[in-house]
Design an enzyme around this catalytic site. Structure first.
Site, mmCIF file in Angstrom:
data_model
loop_
_atom_site.group_PDB
_atom_site.id
_atom_site.type_symbol
_atom_site.label_atom_id
_atom_site.label_comp_id
_atom_site.label_asym_id
_atom_site.label_seq_id
_atom_site.Cartn_x
_atom_site.Cartn_y
_atom_site.Cartn_z
ATOM 1 N N ASN A 14 0.836 -1.210 0.000
ATOM 2 C CA ASN A 14 0.000 0.000 0.000
ATOM 3 C C ASN A 14 0.868 1.256 0.000
ATOM 4 O O ASN A 14 0.545 2.232 -0.681
ATOM 5 C CB ASN A 14 -0.956 -0.004 1.195
ATOM 6 C CG ASN A 14 -2.191 -0.842 0.923
ATOM 7 O OD1 ASN A 14 -3.076 -0.428 0.173
ATOM 8 N ND2 ASN A 14 -2.243 -2.029 1.497
ATOM 9 N N ILE A 93 -2.236 -1.581 17.751
ATOM 10 C CA ILE A 93 -3.272 -0.668 18.261
ATOM 11 C C ILE A 93 -2.612 0.675 18.575
ATOM 12 O O ILE A 93 -1.582 0.727 19.247
ATOM 13 C CB ILE A 93 -3.928 -1.237 19.546
ATOM 14 C CG1 ILE A 93 -4.546 -2.614 19.263
ATOM 15 C CG2 ILE A 93 -4.944 -0.270 20.130
ATOM 16 C CD1 ILE A 93 -5.787 -2.600 18.415
ATOM 17 N N LEU A 94 -3.214 1.758 18.079
ATOM 18 C CA LEU A 94 -2.604 3.078 18.258
ATOM 19 C C LEU A 94 -2.754 3.578 19.693
ATOM 20 O O LEU A 94 -3.783 3.358 20.327
ATOM 21 C CB LEU A 94 -3.285 4.103 17.353
ATOM 22 C CG LEU A 94 -2.926 4.142 15.879
ATOM 23 C CD1 LEU A 94 -3.524 5.394 15.263
ATOM 24 C CD2 LEU A 94 -1.440 4.070 15.631
ATOM 25 N N ASN A 108 -6.960 4.878 7.830
ATOM 26 C CA ASN A 108 -6.573 3.464 7.880
ATOM 27 C C ASN A 108 -7.161 2.739 6.672
ATOM 28 O O ASN A 108 -8.278 3.035 6.260
ATOM 29 C CB ASN A 108 -7.119 2.830 9.167
ATOM 30 C CG ASN A 108 -6.745 1.365 9.294
ATOM 31 O OD1 ASN A 108 -5.595 0.980 9.070
ATOM 32 N ND2 ASN A 108 -7.701 0.529 9.651
ATOM 33 N N HIS A 110 -8.453 -0.953 5.558
ATOM 34 C CA HIS A 110 -8.828 -2.251 6.119
ATOM 35 C C HIS A 110 -9.303 -3.157 4.986
ATOM 36 O O HIS A 110 -10.100 -2.726 4.144
ATOM 37 C CB HIS A 110 -9.933 -2.083 7.170
ATOM 38 C CG HIS A 110 -10.315 -3.382 7.798
ATOM 39 N ND1 HIS A 110 -9.539 -3.981 8.779
ATOM 40 C CD2 HIS A 110 -11.333 -4.230 7.558
ATOM 41 C CE1 HIS A 110 -10.091 -5.136 9.115
ATOM 42 N NE2 HIS A 110 -11.179 -5.317 8.387
ATOM 43 N N ASP A 151 -11.558 0.063 13.958
ATOM 44 C CA ASP A 151 -12.300 0.023 12.686
ATOM 45 C C ASP A 151 -13.700 0.632 12.765
ATOM 46 O O ASP A 151 -14.603 0.245 12.005
ATOM 47 C CB ASP A 151 -12.405 -1.424 12.150
ATOM 48 C CG ASP A 151 -11.044 -2.060 11.903
ATOM 49 O OD1 ASP A 151 -10.091 -1.311 11.584
ATOM 50 O OD2 ASP A 151 -10.923 -3.291 12.042
ATOM 51 N N GLU A 181 -7.568 -1.992 -2.575
ATOM 52 C CA GLU A 181 -6.724 -1.229 -1.640
ATOM 53 C C GLU A 181 -5.802 -0.237 -2.332
ATOM 54 O O GLU A 181 -5.730 0.931 -1.950
ATOM 55 C CB GLU A 181 -5.879 -2.182 -0.789
ATOM 56 C CG GLU A 181 -6.695 -3.069 0.115
ATOM 57 C CD GLU A 181 -5.829 -3.873 1.074
ATOM 58 O OE1 GLU A 181 -4.849 -3.347 1.612
ATOM 59 O OE2 GLU A 181 -6.132 -5.055 1.279
HETATM 60 C C1 GAR Z 1 -3.224 -4.824 3.833
HETATM 61 O O1 GAR Z 1 -4.041 -5.816 3.272
HETATM 62 C C2 GAR Z 1 -4.037 -3.958 4.770
HETATM 63 O O2 GAR Z 1 -5.344 -3.746 4.320
HETATM 64 C C3 GAR Z 1 -4.010 -4.783 6.025
HETATM 65 O O3 GAR Z 1 -2.684 -5.262 6.101
HETATM 66 C C4 GAR Z 1 -2.177 -5.460 4.773
HETATM 67 C C5 GAR Z 1 -0.834 -4.777 4.660
HETATM 68 O O4 GAR Z 1 -0.230 -5.029 3.409
HETATM 69 N N1 GAR Z 1 -4.388 -3.997 7.174
HETATM 70 C C6 GAR Z 1 -5.159 -4.486 8.157
HETATM 71 O O5 GAR Z 1 -5.535 -5.646 8.210
HETATM 72 C C7 GAR Z 1 -5.525 -3.475 9.233
HETATM 73 N N2 GAR Z 1 -6.562 -3.982 10.081
HETATM 74 P P1 GAR Z 1 0.974 -4.115 2.863
HETATM 75 O O6 GAR Z 1 2.029 -4.035 3.967
HETATM 76 O O7 GAR Z 1 1.483 -4.882 1.673
HETATM 77 O O8 GAR Z 1 0.435 -2.764 2.501
#
Ligand code: GAR
Length: 212
Positions: A14, A93-94, A108, A110, A151, A181
């Site tokens: 991301n 968790i922040l 964020n 998700h 969330d 995403e």
């Molecule tokens: C992503 O799928 C993001 O949506 C998820 O972690 C992954 C990180 O991938 N986040 C959560 O689950 C937050 N609750 P990345 O490091 O390749 O961006």
């Protein structure tokens, strides 16, 4: 120019999508001033370094107490005086102090359509496992502002993704990333950077015709 600090924990795809859309000019008026990871082995830190962006690790393992970690993370973010903090796969968790300091200024991503498959215990691959176990036919991703709970903050953008018969957890995760995403997170930042986000009654939206 919107000054953004990105918090990461893992691979950083991301983060890469954000960097690529800044390079291509689709995401404007935005500068990433730092990337902070809670995990020193996160490949996201390498991606930041390759892009010439200051990258650092602030890990709970470096501190004796959770409180000390929270203080260090808050100080680490504030050092860059960001206008916006982006959680791009940040799986910690922040600290409440950080949420209070940056109310309506933390985004964020998700990997589900909130309010499905979200909240405590739903992160990363666990979300996609639960989606497959329940047998839903549509999943997706959500960009939301962060509030005091997990969330539950104002939703800004969502995109649906089809679940296909025979999908593995990894295949579904990859499709949700590619189709949702990597598109909606840069788009949400673009909207904040260009002043098209509005809040009312605890909800957020992007002014019509401005989300592209
Ligand atoms: C992503 O799928 C993001 O949506 C998820 O972690 C992954 C990180 O991938 N986040 C959560 O689950 C937050 N609750 P990345 O490091 O390749 O961006």
């Amino acid at each position: 120019m919107l000054n953004v600090v990105v918090l990461v924990s893992g691979g950083g795809t991301n983060l890469q999508a954000i960097l690529d859309k800044i390079s291509s000019g689709e995401l404007t008026n935005t500068r990433i001033s730092a990337v902070i990871s809670n995990n020193e082995g996160a490949y996201a830190l390498t991606r930041a370094e390759c892009a010439g962006i200051p990258a650092e690790c602030i890990s709970p393992k470096q501190f004796e107490t959770r409180e000390q970690f929270h203080q260090a993370l808050l100080a680490g973010v504030k050092k860059y005086a960001p206008d916006l903090v982006v959680l791009a796969g940040f799986l910690v968790i922040l600290p409440p102090e950080l949420i209070a300091e940056y109310k309506n200024r933390i985004l964020n991503i998700h990997p589900s359509l909130i309010p499905s498959f979200c909240g405590t215990g739903y992160y990363g691959l666990k979300v996609h496992e639960a989606v497959l176990a329940r047998g839903v036919k549509l999943t997706g991703a959500t960009v939301h502002f962060v509030d005091e709970s997990t969330d539950t903050g104002p939703i800004l953008l969502q995109k649906a993704v089809e679940v296909k018969q025979g999908d593995t957890v990894k295949q579904l995760q990859q499709r949700v990333m590619e189709e949702a995403e990597w598109e909606i997170l840069p788009k949400a930042i673009h909207a904040v950077a260009n002043g098209t986000v509005r809040f009312e009654d605890g909800k957020a939206w992007i002014l019509e015709g401005e989300a592209q």
